[in-house]
Design an enzyme around this catalytic site. Structure first.
Site, PDB file in Angstrom:
ATOM      1  CE  LYS A  61       6.547  -1.168  17.596  1.00 43.36           C
ATOM      2  NZ  LYS A  61       7.209  -2.201  16.770  1.00 43.36           N
ATOM      3  NE  ARG A 118      -0.388   5.685  19.908  1.00 45.15           N
ATOM      4  CZ  ARG A 118      -0.819   4.678  20.667  1.00 45.15           C
ATOM      5  NH1 ARG A 118       0.031   4.044  21.445  1.00 45.15           N
ATOM      6  NH2 ARG A 118      -2.067   4.311  20.660  1.00 45.15           N
ATOM      7  CD  GLU A 120       8.912 -10.521  10.859  1.00 35.95           C
ATOM      8  OE1 GLU A 120       7.719 -10.703  10.627  1.00 35.95           O
ATOM      9  OE2 GLU A 120       9.343  -9.477  11.388  1.00 35.95           O
ATOM     10  CE  LYS A 133       9.703  -6.171  10.115  1.00 34.72           C
ATOM     11  NZ  LYS A 133       8.953  -6.998  10.997  1.00 34.72           N
ATOM     12  CG  HIS A 152       2.913 -26.393  -5.951  1.00 37.18           C
ATOM     13  ND1 HIS A 152       2.442 -27.420  -6.729  1.00 37.18           N
ATOM     14  CD2 HIS A 152       3.750 -26.956  -5.040  1.00 37.18           C
ATOM     15  CE1 HIS A 152       2.945 -28.553  -6.306  1.00 37.18           C
ATOM     16  NE2 HIS A 152       3.751 -28.302  -5.278  1.00 37.18           N
ATOM     17  CD1 TRP A 174      -2.136   5.729  10.934  1.00 36.44           C
ATOM     18  CD2 TRP A 174      -4.165   4.787  11.099  1.00 36.44           C
ATOM     19  NE1 TRP A 174      -2.166   4.625  10.099  1.00 36.44           N
ATOM     20  CE2 TRP A 174      -3.394   4.034  10.176  1.00 36.44           C
ATOM     21  CE3 TRP A 174      -5.461   4.383  11.345  1.00 36.44           C
ATOM     22  CZ2 TRP A 174      -3.874   2.903   9.533  1.00 36.44           C
ATOM     23  CZ3 TRP A 174      -5.952   3.248  10.697  1.00 36.44           C
ATOM     24  CH2 TRP A 174      -5.163   2.526   9.799  1.00 36.44           C
ATOM     25  CG  ASN A 216      -6.195   5.906  19.921  1.00 37.31           C
ATOM     26  OD1 ASN A 216      -6.486   5.497  18.803  1.00 37.31           O
ATOM     27  ND2 ASN A 216      -5.423   5.234  20.752  1.00 37.31           N
ATOM     28  N   GLY A 217      -9.527   6.114  18.566  1.00 36.38           N
ATOM     29  CA  GLY A 217     -10.513   5.035  18.538  1.00 36.38           C
ATOM     30  C   GLY A 217     -11.563   5.301  17.488  1.00 36.38           C
ATOM     31  CB  CYS A 245      -5.058   8.576  17.340  1.00 41.78           C
ATOM     32  SG  CYS A 245      -6.128   8.538  15.914  1.00 41.78           S
ATOM     33  CD  GLU A 303       6.175  -4.341   8.760  1.00 38.98           C
ATOM     34  OE1 GLU A 303       5.287  -4.272   9.591  1.00 38.98           O
ATOM     35  OE2 GLU A 303       7.321  -4.754   9.041  1.00 38.98           O
TER      36      GLU A 303
HETATM   37  C1  G6P Z   1       1.231  -3.581  13.501  1.00 38.98           C
HETATM   38  C2  G6P Z   1       2.722  -3.334  13.590  1.00 38.98           C
HETATM   39  C3  G6P Z   1       3.474  -4.650  13.449  1.00 38.98           C
HETATM   40  C4  G6P Z   1       2.992  -5.647  14.491  1.00 38.98           C
HETATM   41  C5  G6P Z   1       1.482  -5.830  14.441  1.00 38.98           C
HETATM   42  C6  G6P Z   1       0.976  -6.612  15.643  1.00 38.98           C
HETATM   43  O1  G6P Z   1       0.900  -3.999  12.230  1.00 38.98           O
HETATM   44  O2  G6P Z   1       3.125  -2.425  12.593  1.00 38.98           O
HETATM   45  O3  G6P Z   1       4.859  -4.420  13.615  1.00 38.98           O
HETATM   46  O4  G6P Z   1       3.617  -6.876  14.285  1.00 38.98           O
HETATM   47  O5  G6P Z   1       0.815  -4.571  14.469  1.00 38.98           O
HETATM   48  O6  G6P Z   1       1.212  -5.850  16.783  1.00 38.98           O
HETATM   49  P1  G6P Z   1       1.388  -6.413  18.238  1.00 38.98           P
HETATM   50  O7  G6P Z   1       1.685  -5.224  19.082  1.00 38.98           O
HETATM   51  O8  G6P Z   1       0.069  -7.047  18.588  1.00 38.98           O
HETATM   52  O9  G6P Z   1       2.481  -7.399  18.227  1.00 38.98           O
END
Ligand code: G6P
Length: 615
Positions: A610, A27, A488, A492, A511, A75, A101-102, A2, A495
């Site tokens: 985010k 966010r 990673e 990507k 395996h 959210w 937010n929370g 949020c 996501e």
């Molecule tokens: C969310 C974001 C990711 C990020 C992760 C950890 O899932 O979408 O991009 O890597 O949180 O966030 P941080 O701010 O702790 O690196």
């Protein structure tokens, strides 16, 4: 998660709040709303969907006037995303309005008590419970808004950043935080409240970041009053001057923030090592490390805690720390660490990695590690964030604001910082030869130029993306330092393009994942020279003989993989331990182009946030 925006002052609040909500879109959210004090009434418009939908709704409902207002992007946690569950929420009397937010964990018990006292509820949210609890306290105790918020908050369990307004007090916003970020922008005759400073940066550079357990009474014509929620003591507000600029939070001519941030990596890495890496003199200077060098040198073990992409950077650091400084490393998901009663010894050093510095699980894991007596070092990007403040010491990555939900420059700058730390410790411990150490410093300094050079492959990667944009699955393979890069790369793609992808250590393919390979399966293999090159080439042969489609990430001039793979993307040569900083870039671009071609919302992928400020 949020986003919160509030305004009180002499301007029209509506455009400020709407623009602020758009800045917080990164966010992640599924609905939006706004409340404005207009001529003795608080008018509210809210809707499922995007801020653009809210604008339409507010226009239709004429919710546009007034100089006091609060706005929210939601959210969903409690209750599905719909108009009713969207914030702001209003109390039964219609006088009090809140954005939040929370999560209020004990909302069900409080709700039951309120229902017994005659309160009714429209939504399924915990937030509507909180605003009615505030109203109930206000009535029962006969107190003003600020006091009522304070008393109510002592009764809730959970996390919150809130802003509350009262129809009878059009010159006031009450804000509070515990576990979710909240900044108060302090202008001339005007104030702002927001989840971060981006909504108000063009109006003021002065901000107060509320600490956990603090609330702010923001009244026009008065100084902001900060109180501790639990003991009512007054706190002297610390007004920070922000370094953020409007330009930094714009797209700068790129189609998406993600692409801009990919291209910013050379500069971001230079900003990360500026003043810290003095390659000519063979010096690495980082105050957070120097001040605590004994802790690191006496460490029996380093435990890295992080989530998401930051966890992948932590995995790269496991290879780097063990190789350079011979310190055993364990890398843990913060969400697992916090709930499994981990064994922590006196001489363990915990490194917490987080771009936002607000990830709830990482924050909780840090608190646990501290309780168990560990020294906790933070690697964060956002200056002044909760994790930066909660850790004993730390180092900022200085990558600049990262707005695209898919993390890019945060990852490479985190690896850069962790490499600097490992090299500094290697020097102090004598675990690396003098010449090797100097060579690493010089090569690290060359990395930004090499990334710049390799960004030229963008067009080639776009062509490859055309070919594979409709794939249903992808496999990513890497070994050693590049195994976490494979993870990673797969993350990507998942996501932002919603294609299923898995990252695997190349040798583990036999395996399990090898069973998936057929002519439909694109396999991205990181096969840079050095680093078990021959073994990876054998893996590529195994994929080829099962008709898999191979995209090789190779060292410039490689002819062997070129002869086998369907496509190769060449990266400049560097030391094996530094290759992740180069091999990551084509994987970011590959996911970006595929997502764009599939019509996906690259900067705000569905369901993702985010900064994950709830667990
Ligand atoms: C969310 C974001 C990711 C990020 C992760 C950890 O899932 O979408 O991009 O890597 O949180 O966030 P941080 O701010 O702790 O690196």
């Amino acid at each position: 998660m949020c986003g919160i925006v509030g305004y009180i002052g002499f301007r029209e609040a509506y455009p400020i709040i709407i623009k602020g909500l758009q800045r917080l879109e990164y966010r992640g959210y599924d609905s939006a709303g706004i409340a404005l004090y207009d001529d003795g009434q608080i008018k509210i418009s809210k809707t499922k969907g995007k801020v653009s939908d809210l604008k339409e709704r507010a226009t239709k409902e004429n919710t546009k006037n007034g100089s006091l207002g609060i706005g929210h992007t939601r959210w969903a946690t409690h209750g599905v995303p719909n108009d009713i569950n969207s914030h702001p929420h209003v109390s039964n009397s219609g006088d009090l309005v809140i954005i939040h937010n929370g999560i209020i964990e004990n909302y069900a018990t409080i709700k039951e008590e309120l229902i017994n006292r005659g309160y009714t509820f429209q939504s399924d949210t915990d937030t509507e419970v909180l605003i009615n609890l505030i109203e109930d306290v206000k009535k029962q105790e006969g107190v003003k808004l600020g006091k009522a918020v304070q008393i109510a908050l002592t009764q809730v369990v959970g996390a919150y950043a809130i802003a509350v307004i009262d129809r009878s007090k059009p010159d006031e916003i009450v804000a509070a935080r515990l576990g979710s970020p909240l900044a108060i922008g302090v202008g001339e005759e005007e104030f702002f409240v927001a989840s971060d400073a981006s909504p108000f940066i063009e109006y003021t550079n002065n901000a107060i970041y509320l600490e956990d357990g603090e609330m702010g009474i923001i009244r026009l014509g008065k100084k902001v009053k900060i109180r501790k929620i639990n003991d009512d003591s007054l706190v002297d507000p610390y007004v920070q001057e922000l370094q953020l600029s409007l330009e930094q939070i714009g797209k700068g001519g790129y189609d998406h923030f993600m692409l801009k941030e990919i291209y910013e990596q050379p500069k971001a890495i230079i900003d990360t090592y500026r003043g810290r890496l003095l390659a000519d003199q063979g010096i690495i200077k980082m105050s957070g490390i120097e001040d605590n060098i004994e802790k690191f040198l006496n460490a029996n073990r380093i435990i890295v805690i992080a989530c998401g992409t930051s966890w992948h950077a932590g995995l790269v650091s496991e290879y780097i720390f063990e190789e350079f400084s011979r310190i055993p490393v364990e890398v843990e998901y913060a969400s697992e660490f916090r709930y499994r009663n981990p064994v922590i010894y006196e001489n363990d050093v915990v490194i917490a990695i987080s771009q936002s510095g607000e990830t709830a699980d990482t924050l909780a894991a840090i608190k646990l590690a501290k309780e168990k007596g560990a020294f906790v070092f933070g690697v964060c990007n956002v200056v002044g964030s909760s994790i930066a403040r909660e850790t004993h010491a730390g180092a900022y990555t200085h990558a600049g604001p990262e707005i695209g939900v898919a993390s890019t420059k945060a990852f490479t700058t985190q690896i850069t910082i962790l490499t600097l730390i490992a090299l500094r410790l290697a020097k102090a411990k004598g675990t690396m030869s003098h010449s090797d150490y100097h060579y690493h410093l010089q090569e690290l300094e060359l990395i930004p130029g090499k990334i710049e050079q390799s960004l030229d492959f963008n067009k080639h990667i776009k062509d490859i993306s055309v070919r594979y944009q409709n794939a249903s699955n992808f496999l990513y393979l890497g070994r050693g330092f590049n195994f976490p890069v494979a993870l990673e790369g797969a993350l990507k793609l998942k996501e932002i393009s919603y294609i299923h992808a898995e990252g695997y250590p190349a040798a583990e393919m036999k395996h399990g994942p090898i069973a998936l390979i057929d002519e439909q399966m694109p396999v991205v293999v990181i096969a840079t020279k050095k680093g078990h090159y021959d073994k990876v080439v054998s893996n590529i042969q195994e994929i080829k003989s099962r008709k898999g489609k191979i995209i090789g990430i190779v060292t410039e001039g490689d002819e062997i993989v070129k002869g086998i793979a369907d496509y190769v993307i060449e990266v400049p040569e560097t030391l094996e331990s530094l290759t992740p900083l180069l091999t990551t870039i084509p994987l970011q671009l590959l996911s970006y182009h595929i997502a764009v071609m599939r019509g996906c919302n690259v900067d705000q992928p569905r369901n993702l946030a985010k900064s994950v400020t709830v667990e």
